[in-house]
Design a protein around this motif. Structure first.
Motif, PDB file in Angstrom:
ATOM      1  N   THR A  99      24.427  37.171  47.353  1.00 54.16           N
ATOM      2  CA  THR A  99      23.150  37.238  48.077  1.00 54.16           C
ATOM      3  C   THR A  99      23.358  37.767  49.490  1.00 54.16           C
ATOM      4  OG1 THR A  99      22.210  35.421  46.778  1.00 54.16           O
ATOM      5  CG2 THR A  99      21.192  35.888  48.908  1.00 54.16           C
ATOM      6  N   ALA A 100      24.431  37.314  50.143  1.00 54.96           N
ATOM      7  CA  ALA A 100      24.719  37.788  51.508  1.00 54.96           C
ATOM      8  C   ALA A 100      25.004  39.282  51.522  1.00 54.96           C
ATOM      9  CB  ALA A 100      25.910  37.012  52.075  1.00 54.96           C
ATOM     10  N   VAL A 101      25.708  39.775  50.507  1.00 49.85           N
ATOM     11  CA  VAL A 101      25.994  41.207  50.423  1.00 49.85           C
ATOM     12  C   VAL A 101      24.700  41.993  50.252  1.00 49.85           C
ATOM     13  CG1 VAL A 101      27.074  42.996  49.021  1.00 49.85           C
ATOM     14  CG2 VAL A 101      28.349  40.927  49.589  1.00 49.85           C
ATOM     15  N   MET A 102      23.808  41.517  49.385  1.00 46.41           N
ATOM     16  CA  MET A 102      22.534  42.218  49.180  1.00 46.41           C
ATOM     17  C   MET A 102      21.685  42.191  50.440  1.00 46.41           C
ATOM     18  SD  MET A 102      22.147  43.859  46.466  1.00 46.41           S
ATOM     19  CE  MET A 102      20.427  44.203  46.780  1.00 46.41           C
ATOM     20  N   PRO A 127      33.682  40.140  52.809  1.00 43.31           N
ATOM     21  CA  PRO A 127      33.734  39.574  51.456  1.00 43.31           C
ATOM     22  C   PRO A 127      34.508  40.457  50.489  1.00 43.31           C
ATOM     23  CG  PRO A 127      31.580  40.548  51.895  1.00 43.31           C
ATOM     24  CD  PRO A 127      32.341  40.594  53.187  1.00 43.31           C
ATOM     25  N   TYR A 128      34.995  39.848  49.439  1.00 42.53           N
ATOM     26  CA  TYR A 128      35.772  40.514  48.382  1.00 42.53           C
ATOM     27  C   TYR A 128      37.080  41.104  48.914  1.00 42.53           C
ATOM     28  CZ  TYR A 128      31.799  40.069  45.209  1.00 42.53           C
ATOM     29  OH  TYR A 128      30.807  39.565  44.409  1.00 42.53           O
ATOM     30  N   SER A 129      37.532  40.653  50.089  1.00 42.50           N
ATOM     31  CA  SER A 129      38.755  41.228  50.645  1.00 42.50           C
ATOM     32  C   SER A 129      39.991  40.840  49.846  1.00 42.50           C
ATOM     33  CB  SER A 129      38.925  40.799  52.102  1.00 42.50           C
ATOM     34  OG  SER A 129      38.970  39.387  52.215  1.00 42.50           O
ATOM     35  N   LYS A 130      39.912  39.759  49.075  1.00 46.53           N
ATOM     36  CA  LYS A 130      41.053  39.392  48.223  1.00 46.53           C
ATOM     37  C   LYS A 130      41.172  40.324  47.020  1.00 46.53           C
ATOM     38  CE  LYS A 130      41.669  34.487  49.265  1.00 46.53           C
ATOM     39  NZ  LYS A 130      41.750  33.126  48.684  1.00 46.53           N
ATOM     40  N   GLN A 131      40.069  40.961  46.656  1.00 45.68           N
ATOM     41  CA  GLN A 131      40.099  41.877  45.516  1.00 45.68           C
ATOM     42  C   GLN A 131      40.315  43.304  46.024  1.00 45.68           C
ATOM     43  OE1 GLN A 131      37.282  41.228  42.285  1.00 45.68           O
ATOM     44  NE2 GLN A 131      36.520  39.395  43.321  1.00 45.68           N
ATOM     45  N   CYS A 132      41.461  43.509  46.672  1.00 45.08           N
ATOM     46  CA  CYS A 132      41.774  44.815  47.237  1.00 45.08           C
ATOM     47  C   CYS A 132      42.946  45.477  46.525  1.00 45.08           C
ATOM     48  CB  CYS A 132      42.081  44.681  48.733  1.00 45.08           C
ATOM     49  SG  CYS A 132      43.474  43.602  49.090  1.00 45.08           S
ATOM     50  N   LYS A 133      43.369  44.890  45.401  1.00 43.10           N
ATOM     51  CA  LYS A 133      44.456  45.463  44.612  1.00 43.10           C
ATOM     52  C   LYS A 133      44.033  45.522  43.150  1.00 43.10           C
ATOM     53  CE  LYS A 133      48.131  43.518  47.507  1.00 43.10           C
ATOM     54  NZ  LYS A 133      49.315  42.612  47.528  1.00 43.10           N
ATOM     55  N   MET A 134      44.618  46.467  42.433  1.00 36.64           N
ATOM     56  CA  MET A 134      44.332  46.553  41.008  1.00 36.64           C
ATOM     57  C   MET A 134      45.062  45.441  40.273  1.00 36.64           C
ATOM     58  SD  MET A 134      42.772  48.079  38.564  1.00 36.64           S
ATOM     59  CE  MET A 134      42.275  49.669  39.195  1.00 36.64           C
ATOM     60  N   ARG A 135      44.330  44.661  39.497  1.00 41.07           N
ATOM     61  CA  ARG A 135      44.918  43.577  38.720  1.00 41.07           C
ATOM     62  C   ARG A 135      44.622  43.817  37.246  1.00 41.07           C
ATOM     63  NH1 ARG A 135      46.364  39.397  42.110  1.00 41.07           N
ATOM     64  NH2 ARG A 135      45.499  39.504  44.223  1.00 41.07           N
ATOM     65  N   LYS A 136      45.665  44.144  36.519  1.00 39.74           N
ATOM     66  CA  LYS A 136      45.543  44.444  35.081  1.00 39.74           C
ATOM     67  C   LYS A 136      44.454  45.493  34.896  1.00 39.74           C
ATOM     68  CE  LYS A 136      47.356  40.019  33.503  1.00 39.74           C
ATOM     69  NZ  LYS A 136      47.158  38.839  32.654  1.00 39.74           N
ATOM     70  N   ARG A 137      43.425  45.167  34.101  1.00 42.13           N
ATOM     71  CA  ARG A 137      42.360  46.147  33.837  1.00 42.13           C
ATOM     72  C   ARG A 137      41.100  45.817  34.632  1.00 42.13           C
ATOM     73  NH1 ARG A 137      45.221  44.995  29.463  1.00 42.13           N
ATOM     74  NH2 ARG A 137      46.269  46.704  28.384  1.00 42.13           N
ATOM     75  N   GLY A 138      41.287  45.256  35.811  1.00 41.78           N
ATOM     76  CA  GLY A 138      40.159  44.931  36.669  1.00 41.78           C
ATOM     77  C   GLY A 138      39.749  46.123  37.514  1.00 41.78           C
ATOM     78  N   SER A 139      39.251  45.847  38.698  1.00 42.09           N
ATOM     79  CA  SER A 139      38.806  46.913  39.591  1.00 42.09           C
ATOM     80  C   SER A 139      39.070  46.491  41.032  1.00 42.09           C
ATOM     81  CB  SER A 139      37.314  47.205  39.405  1.00 42.09           C
ATOM     82  OG  SER A 139      36.552  46.039  39.714  1.00 42.09           O
ATOM     83  N   ILE A 140      39.070  47.461  41.931  1.00 41.26           N
ATOM     84  CA  ILE A 140      39.257  47.191  43.356  1.00 41.26           C
ATOM     85  C   ILE A 140      37.865  47.028  43.956  1.00 41.26           C
ATOM     86  CG2 ILE A 140      40.324  47.984  45.487  1.00 41.26           C
ATOM     87  CD1 ILE A 140      42.178  49.707  43.826  1.00 41.26           C
ATOM     88  N   VAL A 141      37.339  45.806  43.889  1.00 36.01           N
ATOM     89  CA  VAL A 141      35.953  45.550  44.280  1.00 36.01           C
ATOM     90  C   VAL A 141      35.747  45.817  45.765  1.00 36.01           C
ATOM     91  CG1 VAL A 141      34.095  43.856  44.224  1.00 36.01           C
ATOM     92  CG2 VAL A 141      35.846  43.838  42.449  1.00 36.01           C
ATOM     93  N   CYS A 142      36.765  45.578  46.561  1.00 33.45           N
ATOM     94  CA  CYS A 142      36.629  45.784  48.009  1.00 33.45           C
ATOM     95  C   CYS A 142      36.313  47.245  48.324  1.00 33.45           C
ATOM     96  CB  CYS A 142      37.921  45.350  48.701  1.00 33.45           C
ATOM     97  SG  CYS A 142      37.794  45.242  50.488  1.00 33.45           S
ATOM     98  N   LYS A 143      36.924  48.153  47.607  1.00 30.13           N
ATOM     99  CA  LYS A 143      36.643  49.588  47.810  1.00 30.13           C
ATOM    100  C   LYS A 143      35.220  49.923  47.371  1.00 30.13           C
ATOM    101  CE  LYS A 143      38.242  54.236  46.594  1.00 30.13           C
ATOM    102  NZ  LYS A 143      37.941  54.743  47.931  1.00 30.13           N
ATOM    103  N   LEU A 144      34.773  49.310  46.272  1.00 29.06           N
ATOM    104  CA  LEU A 144      33.397  49.513  45.826  1.00 29.06           C
ATOM    105  C   LEU A 144      32.407  49.051  46.888  1.00 29.06           C
ATOM    106  CD1 LEU A 144      31.196  50.074  43.666  1.00 29.06           C
ATOM    107  CD2 LEU A 144      31.609  47.753  42.811  1.00 29.06           C
ATOM    108  N   LEU A 145      32.660  47.886  47.486  1.00 22.39           N
ATOM    109  CA  LEU A 145      31.763  47.375  48.519  1.00 22.39           C
ATOM    110  C   LEU A 145      31.752  48.288  49.736  1.00 22.39           C
ATOM    111  CD1 LEU A 145      29.888  45.215  49.572  1.00 22.39           C
ATOM    112  CD2 LEU A 145      31.879  43.872  50.257  1.00 22.39           C
TER     113      LEU A 145
END
Length: 383
Positions: A99-102, A127-145
């Motif tokens: 909600t804060a991101v939106m 936010p999402y700064s912990k998701q800044c690396k590729m993990r298995k078949r996930g995504s780099i959410v920080c770059k998306l944001l």
């Protein structure tokens, strides 16, 4: 009266009037723009931080309305003109991250369509700064944001203590990564009795550089923990340990690659002397506190008589306040980059350090076009 010549004609207009435009404004006044500071949500934590910043700047908080419709859609209404101005949006990240991101995206786009000159996001905890690396078949959410914020209209970001400094490379516009360490170091010097008898502790080898920076500035010893308590980072962080299934074809058996031995974490150990000392654990984020509780118990067993935790961002999710209250930790010190009023009511061990001063100074310098290097004095690349 001075005379100016333009080609074959003469002008007797004074110099002071030549810069005037037909509608009465001078060129200097046209190039000069004001600035406004808005809060991107109405939560107590965000409003409190925004009010502290505007009070230090000597300006009023911009008038806007940010709320949720009955169908949970985010609506933003800017209630004053922002045309041609530098706009600073202060957004702290409460528990409802999405909600804060939106709210931030919608407000930035509303200001963009209202013809704001520059839109600067003041996001102390990104936010999402912990998701800044590729993990298995996930995504780099920080770059998306980062891409979403640029598309919404942001032209600059002020943040604090990014989880990984390389995150700055995700953006195609300027980002200023401020440091909270001067405020936390000041707290140690003023609020911890006998801090000269303390030792700075890194709860994992990954946090050793940060701990070393604190130890060198405070002229204290350093200890590093290693072992079972370190399980926040995945061993398969970059996806290279998850290859596709092998497909053998007739007549070809494939390459015989050496087998990588799996990692096995040893029992928890401490490199450094903490006996009879005050242990100060430093990190950038404290969220799930199981690692910190286990580290505190281990330090107590090795003779530390007081244990402090210093962190920039106090997310303190789930059962964190209760676990801290029941643990061997004496005090948890965090900044007000993230709202945590509820957690403080649940656990009196949690203390807050105000960082609105450096955020206000960053806003002032960016608007005035001044150098930001003053805010990074004596800060090296590794800090």
């Amino acid at each position: 009266m001075p005379i100016r010549r333009f080609g074959g004609h003469r002008s007797v207009v004074p110099y002071s009037q030549t810069s005037k435009l037909s509608y009465g404004y001078s060129k200097m006044n046209m190039s000069r723009s004001g600035y406004r500071v808005f809060s991107a949500n109405s939560s107590t934590g965000c409003t409190e931080l925004a009010n502290k910043i505007t009070e230090r700047l000597g300006v009023e908080l911009g008038r806007s309305a940010v709320y949720q419709e009955s169908n949970t859609e985010t609506r933003v209404e800017v209630k004053e003109s922002v045309r041609g101005q530098d706009i600073f949006i202060i957004q702290t990240i409460p528990r409802d991250v999405n909600t804060a991101v939106m709210e931030l995206l919608v407000m930035a786009y509303a200001l963009k369509t209202s013809c704001a000159k520059n839109i600067i996001g003041v996001i102390p905890y990104f936010p999402y700064s912990k998701q800044c690396k590729m993990r298995k078949r996930g995504s780099i959410v920080c770059k998306l944001l980062a891409s979403m914020l640029a598309k919404a209209g942001l032209t600059h970001i002020i943040t604090m203590d990014l989880h990984q400094k390389e995150i700055q490379g995700f953006f195609n516009f300027p980002i200023d990564n401020l440091r909270a360490s001067p405020f936390l170091i000041q707290y140690i010097q003023e609020e911890i009795p006998d801090y000269r008898n303390a030792v700075i502790v890194a709860k994992s080898p990954a946090a050793a550089k940060r701990a070393q920076s604190y130890a060198e500035r405070l002229r204290l010893g350093l200890a590093v923990m290693h072992g079972e308590a370190q399980h926040s980072e995945s061993d398969m962080a970059d996806g290279r340990h998850s290859p596709p299934l092998s497909r053998t074809t007739a007549g070809h058996t494939g390459l015989e690659l050496p087998l990588m031995m799996p990692k096995e974490k040893p029992p928890i150990s401490v490199v450094g002397d903490v006996g009879g000392r005050i242990a100060i654990i430093v990190d950038d984020i404290i969220d799930d506190v199981e690692d910190f509780v286990a580290a505190a118990e281990s330090l107590k067993e090795r003779g530390a008589y007081k244990i402090y935790i210093m962190a920039t961002h106090g997310l303190l999710s789930a059962e964190a306040p209760r676990l801290i209250e029941e643990s061997a930790i004496d005090e948890v010190v965090v900044t007000n980059t993230v709202p945590h009023e509820v957690q403080k009511l649940q656990c009196p061990k949690i203390k807050t350090v105000d960082v609105s001063l450096i955020l206000a100074e960053a806003i002032r310098r960016i608007h005035n076009g001044e150098s930001m290097s003053y805010l990074f004095r004596n800060i090296t690349v590794d800090d």
